[in-house]
Write a protein that holds these residues in place. Structure first.
Motif, PDB file in Angstrom:
ATOM      1  N   UNK A  93       0.832  -1.206   0.000  1.00 54.20           N
ATOM      2  CA  UNK A  93       0.000   0.000   0.000  1.00 54.20           C
ATOM      3  C   UNK A  93       0.868   1.259   0.000  1.00 54.20           C
ATOM      4  N   UNK A  94       2.008   1.211   0.731  1.00 52.66           N
ATOM      5  CA  UNK A  94       2.873   2.391   0.791  1.00 52.66           C
ATOM      6  C   UNK A  94       3.598   2.627  -0.535  1.00 52.66           C
ATOM      7  N   UNK A  95       4.015   1.537  -1.211  1.00 48.75           N
ATOM      8  CA  UNK A  95       4.695   1.726  -2.501  1.00 48.75           C
ATOM      9  C   UNK A  95       3.729   2.336  -3.513  1.00 48.75           C
ATOM     10  N   UNK A  96       2.458   1.961  -3.411  1.00 52.19           N
ATOM     11  CA  UNK A  96       1.457   2.545  -4.320  1.00 52.19           C
ATOM     12  C   UNK A  96       1.297   4.042  -4.085  1.00 52.19           C
ATOM     13  N   UNK A  97       1.580   4.470  -2.858  1.00 53.10           N
ATOM     14  CA  UNK A  97       1.494   5.900  -2.545  1.00 53.10           C
ATOM     15  C   UNK A  97       2.781   6.637  -2.910  1.00 53.10           C
ATOM     16  N   UNK A  98       3.733   5.898  -3.512  1.00 51.62           N
ATOM     17  CA  UNK A  98       4.958   6.568  -3.958  1.00 51.62           C
ATOM     18  C   UNK A  98       6.147   6.446  -3.022  1.00 51.62           C
ATOM     19  N   UNK A  99       5.969   5.699  -1.948  1.00 51.90           N
ATOM     20  CA  UNK A  99       7.084   5.511  -1.022  1.00 51.90           C
ATOM     21  C   UNK A  99       8.006   4.392  -1.498  1.00 51.90           C
ATOM     22  N   UNK A 100       9.249   4.455  -1.041  1.00 48.65           N
ATOM     23  CA  UNK A 100      10.159   3.322  -1.173  1.00 48.65           C
ATOM     24  C   UNK A 100      10.306   2.683   0.202  1.00 48.65           C
ATOM     25  N   UNK A 101      10.035   1.378   0.278  1.00 49.80           N
ATOM     26  CA  UNK A 101       9.900   0.704   1.575  1.00 49.80           C
ATOM     27  C   UNK A 101      10.966  -0.373   1.759  1.00 49.80           C
ATOM     28  N   UNK A 102      11.683  -0.300   2.859  1.00 49.31           N
ATOM     29  CA  UNK A 102      12.629  -1.367   3.204  1.00 49.31           C
ATOM     30  C   UNK A 102      12.114  -2.118   4.428  1.00 49.31           C
ATOM     31  N   UNK A 103      12.249  -3.438   4.392  1.00 53.78           N
ATOM     32  CA  UNK A 103      11.780  -4.280   5.501  1.00 53.78           C
ATOM     33  C   UNK A 103      12.963  -5.049   6.084  1.00 53.78           C
ATOM     34  N   UNK A 104      13.203  -4.836   7.366  1.00 60.18           N
ATOM     35  CA  UNK A 104      14.274  -5.550   8.063  1.00 60.18           C
ATOM     36  C   UNK A 104      13.653  -6.381   9.182  1.00 60.18           C
ATOM     37  N   UNK A 105      14.339  -7.449   9.562  1.00 60.48           N
ATOM     38  CA  UNK A 105      13.864  -8.240  10.707  1.00 60.48           C
ATOM     39  C   UNK A 105      15.022  -8.426  11.669  1.00 60.48           C
ATOM     40  N   UNK A 106      14.728  -8.293  12.943  1.00 62.04           N
ATOM     41  CA  UNK A 106      15.771  -8.552  13.941  1.00 62.04           C
ATOM     42  C   UNK A 106      15.318  -9.656  14.877  1.00 62.04           C
ATOM     43  N   UNK A 107      16.273 -10.452  15.294  1.00 61.99           N
ATOM     44  CA  UNK A 107      15.984 -11.593  16.155  1.00 61.99           C
ATOM     45  C   UNK A 107      17.148 -11.820  17.113  1.00 61.99           C
ATOM     46  N   UNK A 108      17.203 -11.039  18.176  1.00 67.69           N
ATOM     47  CA  UNK A 108      18.326 -11.176  19.100  1.00 67.69           C
ATOM     48  C   UNK A 108      18.211 -12.395  20.004  1.00 67.69           C
ATOM     49  N   UNK A 109      17.071 -13.070  19.977  1.00 69.61           N
ATOM     50  CA  UNK A 109      16.857 -14.122  20.972  1.00 69.61           C
ATOM     51  C   UNK A 109      17.502 -15.445  20.593  1.00 69.61           C
ATOM     52  N   UNK A 110      17.911 -15.615  19.359  1.00 70.47           N
ATOM     53  CA  UNK A 110      18.405 -16.927  18.952  1.00 70.47           C
ATOM     54  C   UNK A 110      19.761 -16.818  18.283  1.00 70.47           C
ATOM     55  N   UNK A 111      20.677 -16.182  19.020  1.00 70.12           N
ATOM     56  CA  UNK A 111      21.999 -15.969  18.445  1.00 70.12           C
ATOM     57  C   UNK A 111      22.771 -17.277  18.306  1.00 70.12           C
ATOM     58  N   UNK A 112      22.352 -18.293  19.016  1.00 65.19           N
ATOM     59  CA  UNK A 112      23.102 -19.547  19.021  1.00 65.19           C
ATOM     60  C   UNK A 112      22.915 -20.346  17.740  1.00 65.19           C
TER      61      UNK A 112
END
Lengths: 348, 348
Positions: A93-112
């Motif tokens: 929906x945001x790209x349709x409004x002309x935005x450029x969107x980056x999606x990142x994910x973080x997961x500090x709980x499973x570093x092992x």
């Protein structure tokens, strides 16, 4: 540091800024992120040179402007809340409004464990194939400090590459809440419809840092359950301590699957940004975040130098027997090490 | 540090070592502990001089001996397990056997509130009035690092004063488990009789660090429930990862109120000590503990110096705007601060 920028790093920069196609820019961004996340000494030096250059460009570009045009949104929530579907729908929906969107994910709980629990290729297929979106396949993992440091740097890389909206998904539980609040401008909590009991306990930590709560899956048979859940959260938020005096945490409902209510959620998020921007609080928050990671980084580097220092190491070895028998206190021993370090701070 | 020992500190030392009555020694010990816990700069200097002197005496006394004759026992467990009653019964029984017993309590979980939840005067009245026991009235509070540092120093003071058995009660929940395992030779978990459900979840953390599990209140109507609980813990411990290859965690039952089973608990604890001493593991554990607190202390002092350093402070101020706007990364900023600190390490 006297290292020089390698040709491969120069090409990454060219790709980030002058990519003739968005595919080139995206590949350069992906490779830059890999470089920033690398723990190899050679890579770390190149990563720093790359970041320095990228941020100089940022400075030149922003010269004369005030404020920042990017918006960093954290999306947290329990497994089963539908975070991926929500992000995909919101992102499209945001790209349709002309935005450029980056999606990142973080997961500090499973570093092992390493590796990605999400499956590198299958995340948000529609959004990942959209030319105005970049979906980072694997979550950033590692220690609490490491994840935060890297995520902050990756956000800067994405912004350098022209992405004006950064969605940071918090995959892990527990400590990820701390990181996400130290990384983004606003934190949204996404929850599924549920009985009132589940509001208690485990979600209290994230409730305290949420600016907006969104009840997802408000469709079909779950619609009335979603309404009850929304009311429960409204009551809970009324009792909770406010994070910002200017902002009353808000509860919204949506169905990411059916695309309903997504615009309403975005309106609340931008309302939060505008309200906070009016009192310079987004800038203030970013400033505090950067300052915090700067001191954390200084702490890590100082201790790393101290532990490698020959004089400190020799002293620690010779103190070890007395320390083990309690003939010298850790406090006195530490003071001796400190003296060694301050006398020879640059020894390795 | 060029400060000199004050007459009051000298009197404390005289009292600790040469107290003509045990009342004088106990008062000196209590005042020494207060000094060690103080955060005032003047007190900290005197505390360090006091500790240095005490530990030199320790060294002189131990010269030619190997090993250490003291035994440090941590006692953890949920509220309602009967920890105070257990410690009082165990402590009285140990004094009758000729031991000198010191009882400390740590509570890292409630550093905010201050004051004592236990009531300063009413803790373990019988034991506190016994001439061969010292019961520290208030639990040591503060940050995780601070509590651990102080507790370790207080243990050394008690041992200097002739107490050969140190019982450390962990009052707080959660993080106190980490501290207690980094403070004592062995950790005992005291639990009340309970349904099997309660073994799960919250107690898992402490289960992993417990060398001995004791089910208390095995008397009257609760006796059969206590037996079931003991069996449940035995099963749980069989599934758990072993802390030490030489030691199989053991489950015991007792009634602290009726004084039953206490000797059996103590036999298991000394069996643990003897088993570990046979492979030098008590000394090894103490050595690791002291080393850990030494590096923690060095870390704290280094960062405290860095934050007070004029060159570092000036640089941090001048970097703040660029850092806030993302024109410089926290990593690069930290490297500049590091450079300032290494160039002028002794500036204040």
């Amino acid at each position: 540091m006297t290292s020089r920028m390698l040709p491969t790093t120069k090409r990454l920069i060219d790709g980030l800024f002058n990519g003739s196609s968005s595919a080139v820019a995206r590949t350069s961004l992906a490779r830059s992120i890999t470089l920033v996340e690398s723990t190899l000494q050679r890579d770390r030096e190149q990563a720093e040179l790359l970041l320095d250059h990228v941020l100089e460009q940022r400075k030149a570009k922003h010269e004369g402007h005030t404020g920042d045009s990017s918006f960093r949104v954290g999306i947290a929530g329990p497994p089963g809340a539908g975070k991926s579907t929500f992000i995909e729908t919101l992102g499209l929906s945001l790209t349709k409004k002309g935005h450029k969107v980056a999606v990142l994910a973080i997961d500090p709980s499973s570093s092992v464990t390493g590796g990605s629990i999400l499956g590198d290729k299958t995340r948000m297929t529609y959004l990942a194939n959209c030319p105005d979106a970049y979906v980072r396949p694997s979550p950033t993992r590692g220690t609490l400090g490491g994840v935060a440091q890297h995520t902050n740097e990756i956000v800067l890389l994405c912004e350098a590459c022209g992405y004006d909206i950064i969605l940071v998904e918090s995959v892990g539980l527990g400590q990820s809440e701390i990181i996400i609040d130290d990384t983004v401008d606003t934190v949204m909590l996404l929850v599924p419809p549920a009985g009132g009991d589940e509001l208690q306990g485990s979600k209290k930590g994230i409730m305290e840092i949420a600016d907006v709560v969104v009840v997802n899956k408000a469709d079909g048979e779950l619609k009335s359950a979603a309404k009850h859940t929304a009311v429960d959260y409204m009551h809970a938020l009324q009792l909770a301590r406010r994070k910002e005096p200017e902002w009353k945490p808000t509860v919204k409902m949506c169905s990411a699957r059916e695309g309903e209510g997504i615009d309403g959620v975005w309106d609340v998020l931008t309302e939060f940004r505008d309200t906070m921007n009016a009192v310079n609080k987004i800038e203030g928050k970013r400033s505090r975040q950067s300052s915090k990671w700067m001191w954390n980084q200084l702490n890590e580097e100082l201790m790393s130098l101290a532990k490698k220092n020959r004089f400190v190491k020799d002293e620690a070895s010779s103190l070890a027997p007395d320390l083990a028998h309690g003939f010298i206190s850790p406090r006195s021993a530490a003071r001796k090490l400190l003296e060694d370090f301050l006398t020879h701070p640059r020894n390795k």
